[in-house]
Scaffold this motif. Structure first.
Motif, PDB file in Angstrom:
ATOM      1  N   PRO A  73      -0.931  57.235 -66.119  1.00 22.70           N
ATOM      2  CA  PRO A  73      -2.328  57.476 -66.499  1.00 22.70           C
ATOM      3  C   PRO A  73      -2.879  58.781 -65.946  1.00 22.70           C
ATOM      4  CG  PRO A  73      -2.034  55.191 -65.969  1.00 22.70           C
ATOM      5  CD  PRO A  73      -0.744  55.892 -65.597  1.00 22.70           C
ATOM      6  N   ALA A  74      -2.426  59.207 -64.772  1.00 23.12           N
ATOM      7  CA  ALA A  74      -2.886  60.489 -64.232  1.00 23.12           C
ATOM      8  C   ALA A  74      -2.351  61.633 -65.092  1.00 23.12           C
ATOM      9  CB  ALA A  74      -2.429  60.649 -62.787  1.00 23.12           C
ATOM     10  N   ARG A  75      -1.094  61.521 -65.523  1.00 23.83           N
ATOM     11  CA  ARG A  75      -0.537  62.544 -66.409  1.00 23.83           C
ATOM     12  C   ARG A  75      -1.243  62.524 -67.755  1.00 23.83           C
ATOM     13  NH1 ARG A  75       5.467  61.572 -67.298  1.00 23.83           N
ATOM     14  NH2 ARG A  75       4.711  59.462 -67.404  1.00 23.83           N
ATOM     15  N   PHE A  76      -1.737  61.365 -68.153  1.00 23.25           N
ATOM     16  CA  PHE A  76      -2.386  61.217 -69.445  1.00 23.25           C
ATOM     17  C   PHE A  76      -3.713  61.965 -69.502  1.00 23.25           C
ATOM     18  CE2 PHE A  76      -5.236  58.778 -72.208  1.00 23.25           C
ATOM     19  CZ  PHE A  76      -4.571  58.988 -73.394  1.00 23.25           C
ATOM     20  N   LEU A  77      -4.353  62.200 -68.381  1.00 25.31           N
ATOM     21  CA  LEU A  77      -5.654  62.854 -68.368  1.00 25.31           C
ATOM     22  C   LEU A  77      -5.614  64.237 -69.005  1.00 25.31           C
ATOM     23  CD1 LEU A  77      -7.010  61.816 -64.875  1.00 25.31           C
ATOM     24  CD2 LEU A  77      -7.679  60.927 -67.111  1.00 25.31           C
ATOM     25  N   LYS A 128       4.256  60.203 -73.730  1.00 25.89           N
ATOM     26  CA  LYS A 128       4.478  60.598 -72.327  1.00 25.89           C
ATOM     27  C   LYS A 128       5.430  59.625 -71.641  1.00 25.89           C
ATOM     28  CE  LYS A 128       1.658  64.098 -71.621  1.00 25.89           C
ATOM     29  NZ  LYS A 128       2.086  65.382 -71.119  1.00 25.89           N
ATOM     30  N   LEU A 129       5.250  58.320 -71.901  1.00 20.15           N
ATOM     31  CA  LEU A 129       6.098  57.322 -71.256  1.00 20.15           C
ATOM     32  C   LEU A 129       7.538  57.361 -71.764  1.00 20.15           C
ATOM     33  CD1 LEU A 129       3.758  54.187 -71.137  1.00 20.15           C
ATOM     34  CD2 LEU A 129       4.309  55.762 -69.282  1.00 20.15           C
ATOM     35  N   LEU A 130       7.741  57.817 -72.982  1.00 19.77           N
ATOM     36  CA  LEU A 130       9.096  57.867 -73.545  1.00 19.77           C
ATOM     37  C   LEU A 130      10.012  58.819 -72.778  1.00 19.77           C
ATOM     38  CD1 LEU A 130       8.275  57.710 -77.349  1.00 19.77           C
ATOM     39  CD2 LEU A 130       9.611  56.031 -76.049  1.00 19.77           C
ATOM     40  N   ALA A 131       9.447  59.715 -72.009  1.00 23.86           N
ATOM     41  CA  ALA A 131      10.262  60.637 -71.207  1.00 23.86           C
ATOM     42  C   ALA A 131      11.035  59.889 -70.117  1.00 23.86           C
ATOM     43  CB  ALA A 131       9.382  61.711 -70.579  1.00 23.86           C
ATOM     44  N   THR A 189      10.191  48.618 -75.784  1.00 27.29           N
ATOM     45  CA  THR A 189       9.347  47.420 -75.838  1.00 27.29           C
ATOM     46  C   THR A 189       8.307  47.454 -74.728  1.00 27.29           C
ATOM     47  OG1 THR A 189      11.186  46.156 -76.760  1.00 27.29           O
ATOM     48  CG2 THR A 189       9.359  44.901 -75.817  1.00 27.29           C
ATOM     49  N   ASP A 190       8.720  47.822 -73.510  1.00 30.31           N
ATOM     50  CA  ASP A 190       7.765  47.920 -72.393  1.00 30.31           C
ATOM     51  C   ASP A 190       6.742  49.026 -72.644  1.00 30.31           C
ATOM     52  OD1 ASP A 190       8.900  45.842 -70.982  1.00 30.31           O
ATOM     53  OD2 ASP A 190      10.181  47.143 -69.760  1.00 30.31           O
ATOM     54  N   ILE A 191       7.181  50.125 -73.191  1.00 33.69           N
ATOM     55  CA  ILE A 191       6.270  51.235 -73.488  1.00 33.69           C
ATOM     56  C   ILE A 191       5.242  50.806 -74.533  1.00 33.69           C
ATOM     57  CG2 ILE A 191       6.135  53.536 -74.534  1.00 33.69           C
ATOM     58  CD1 ILE A 191       8.856  54.110 -73.110  1.00 33.69           C
ATOM     59  N   ALA A 192       5.695  50.087 -75.549  1.00 33.31           N
ATOM     60  CA  ALA A 192       4.779  49.586 -76.579  1.00 33.31           C
ATOM     61  C   ALA A 192       3.738  48.668 -75.952  1.00 33.31           C
ATOM     62  CB  ALA A 192       5.551  48.849 -77.672  1.00 33.31           C
ATOM     63  N   ASP A 193       4.179  47.797 -75.069  1.00 32.10           N
ATOM     64  CA  ASP A 193       3.278  46.857 -74.403  1.00 32.10           C
ATOM     65  C   ASP A 193       2.268  47.587 -73.515  1.00 32.10           C
ATOM     66  OD1 ASP A 193       2.403  44.197 -73.702  1.00 32.10           O
ATOM     67  OD2 ASP A 193       3.412  44.495 -71.771  1.00 32.10           O
ATOM     68  N   ARG A 226      14.552  63.821 -78.568  1.00 31.49           N
ATOM     69  CA  ARG A 226      14.043  65.197 -78.540  1.00 31.49           C
ATOM     70  C   ARG A 226      13.659  65.596 -77.119  1.00 31.49           C
ATOM     71  NH1 ARG A 226       9.177  65.348 -81.944  1.00 31.49           N
ATOM     72  NH2 ARG A 226      10.424  63.742 -82.877  1.00 31.49           N
ATOM     73  N   GLN A 227      13.023  64.701 -76.385  1.00 31.05           N
ATOM     74  CA  GLN A 227      12.633  64.998 -75.008  1.00 31.05           C
ATOM     75  C   GLN A 227      13.864  65.165 -74.125  1.00 31.05           C
ATOM     76  OE1 GLN A 227      10.017  61.736 -74.067  1.00 31.05           O
ATOM     77  NE2 GLN A 227       8.213  62.825 -74.802  1.00 31.05           N
ATOM     78  N   GLY A 228      14.900  64.370 -74.399  1.00 21.81           N
ATOM     79  CA  GLY A 228      16.144  64.500 -73.635  1.00 21.81           C
ATOM     80  C   GLY A 228      16.799  65.850 -73.867  1.00 21.81           C
TER      81      GLY A 228
END
Length: 176
Positions: free
Chosen positions: A44-48, A126-129, A136-140, A168-170
């Motif tokens: 969430p801090a990175r999300f700002l 951001k979380l997919l990195a 599934t956890d990222i979706a949740d 792509r991020q990889g």
């Protein structure tokens, strides 16, 4: 007029003049899991940094005032990952859900649903990195009802899938 007891979907808030309005979020089970899954660098801090791109259009005729737009934007930035109702959002501005949708759309250029969907998709990207987290956890954690809903929304609005974003991020991290 319908008696207050029959308006279960409406949020009735006591209003006193010159008293700041604050909505306290309800913490569902998913947010407890979110705290456990969070990495040390706190997503969430990175999300700002993303939210700065979503600036409201100031002085939009028929839109929200700058103060109300800021209140709604801050509330959404903190609560986008949980289930939100139009009545809850409208209560922040002291408007009916109908008038809130119209004013929000004029101010932000998109409907509240599309705005929240954009916040969720930005956060999920951001979380997919983090390859340790499952899709599934990222979706949740991002507020989607299922991995399928997340994948469908990402494909529809971003023209890509979560797996393609992760790949792509990889590749971009390997090239650095």
């Amino acid at each position: 007029m319908v008696p207050p007891s029959m308006c279960d979907h409406e949020i009735v808030l006591p209003r006193e003049p010159n008293v700041p309005f604050q909505v306290e979020p309800v913490l569902p089970e998913a947010e407890h899991r979110e705290a456990e899954l969070r990495r040390a660098d706190d997503p969430p801090a990175r999300f700002l940094e993303i939210t700065a791109e979503r600036r409201p259009l100031m002085k939009a005729k028929g839109g929200l005032s700058a103060h109300r737009a800021r209140q709604v934007q801050e509330f959404l930035n903190q609560n986008f990952s949980r289930k939100l109702s139009l009545a809850e959002l409208a209560a922040i501005c002291g408007l009916s859900p109908y008038h809130f949708v119209r004013a929000f759309s004029k101010t932000f250029g998109v409907s509240p649903h599309r705005y929240i969907l954009g916040l969720r998709l930005d956060f999920a990207e951001k979380l997919l990195a983090d390859r340790r987290m499952s899709i599934t956890d990222i979706a949740d954690l991002s507020g989607f009802s299922s991995q399928s809903h997340f994948t469908t929304a990402m494909k529809k609005y971003r023209n890509t899938t979560p797996q393609q974003v992760r790949a792509r991020q990889g590749r971009s991290q390997a090239g650095e």
